[in-house]
Enzyme design. Structure first.
Site, PDB file in Angstrom:
ATOM      1  N   CYS A 186      -2.799   5.006   2.842  1.00 30.57           N
ATOM      2  CA  CYS A 186      -2.004   5.046   4.164  1.00 30.57           C
ATOM      3  C   CYS A 186      -2.350   4.218   5.286  1.00 30.57           C
ATOM      4  CB  CYS A 186      -1.957   6.484   4.567  1.00 30.57           C
ATOM      5  SG  CYS A 186      -0.974   6.886   5.887  1.00 30.57           S
TER       6      CYS A 186
HETATM    7  N1  MHO Z   1       1.832  11.693   1.965  1.00 35.89           N
HETATM    8  C1  MHO Z   1       1.702  11.146   3.492  1.00 35.89           C
HETATM    9  C2  MHO Z   1       1.539   9.591   3.541  1.00 35.89           C
HETATM   10  C3  MHO Z   1       1.851   8.766   4.866  1.00 35.89           C
HETATM   11  S1  MHO Z   1       1.475   7.308   4.844  1.00 35.89           S
HETATM   12  C4  MHO Z   1       2.215   6.403   6.097  1.00 35.89           C
HETATM   13  C5  MHO Z   1       3.162  11.473   4.114  1.00 35.89           C
HETATM   14  O1  MHO Z   1       4.081  10.963   3.389  1.00 35.89           O
HETATM   15  O2  MHO Z   1       3.193  11.887   5.213  1.00 35.89           O
HETATM   16  O3  MHO Z   1       2.009   6.801   3.671  1.00 35.89           O
END
Ligand code: MHO
Length: 187
Positions: free
Chosen positions: A16
């Site tokens: 992420c």
């Molecule tokens: N699983 C997280 C990741 C955020 S990241 C910017 C969400 O969807 O909040 O991919």
């Protein structure tokens, strides 16, 4: 006389991008970090498209740094320490190819350094499993939408930031306090 600093650019995916950005902005020698998408085949992808996992893009950060203060191989060592490079298409609970570990190189010199540093860290068995980080030449980097830039700084109280990013940033500060722009104590 004007001293022109020759900046260098690194493009890295370690899960992420809210997380990787939060860590890299704190480093001395880093001038700028932009969150974005690279490594896939869809032009001008949106966050929504990325989330589907079928654009083959990864969430990445583009780091502009001063190589006189922070060499590319050190950028990579910090990168390998700040995420888990042994989990294929996954970073923690975030699963999908968009979260893969990837170094997108900007020159043959960066490519050579990336392969060397990866091999060193693999051989030192810093991680208990083989490193699966992809090393590929950068084609195009697409900056992400404005709401994904400086996400951690702007949304410190959101659930994901509290649960995932804040502990990661704290751990990184502790490990690399001598590398930070300000000391971990904030002085
Ligand atoms: N699983 C997280 C990741 C955020 S990241 C910017 C969400 O969807 O909040 O991919």
């Amino acid at each position: 006389m004007d001293q022109q600093v020759a900046m260098e650019t690194a493009t890295l995916g370690g899960g992420c991008f809210w997380c990787t950005e939060a860590v890299f902005v704190e480093l001395r020698g880093v001038a700028r970090v932009v969150s974005g998408y690279a490594g896939g085949h869809v032009p001008n992808p949106s966050y929504k498209q990325i989330c589907n996992g079928n654009t083959s893009h990864a969430e990445v950060i583009q780091v502009t740094f001063d190589p006189a203060q922070l060499a590319y191989d050190d950028v990579l060592r910090l990168f390998f320490a700040s995420h888990d490079p042994t989990t294929l298409n996954r970073q923690g609970n975030d699963a999908g190819p968009q979260y893969r570990s990837i170094i997108l190189t900007h020159s043959p010199a960066q490519d050579e350094i990336a392969r060397r540093v990866l091999a060193e860290i693999d051989a030192a068995q810093i991680w208990p499993a083989p490193i699966v980080t992809e090393i590929v030449p950068l084609d195009v980097f697409y900056p992400a939408e404005a709401e994904h830039q400086d996400y951690f700084a702007r949304n410190p109280w959101s659930g994901y930031c509290q649960a995932i990013i804040a502990p990661k940033v704290r751990k990184f500060r502790k490990m690399f306090s001598d590398r930070l722009r300000v000391s971990a104590a904030g002085v």
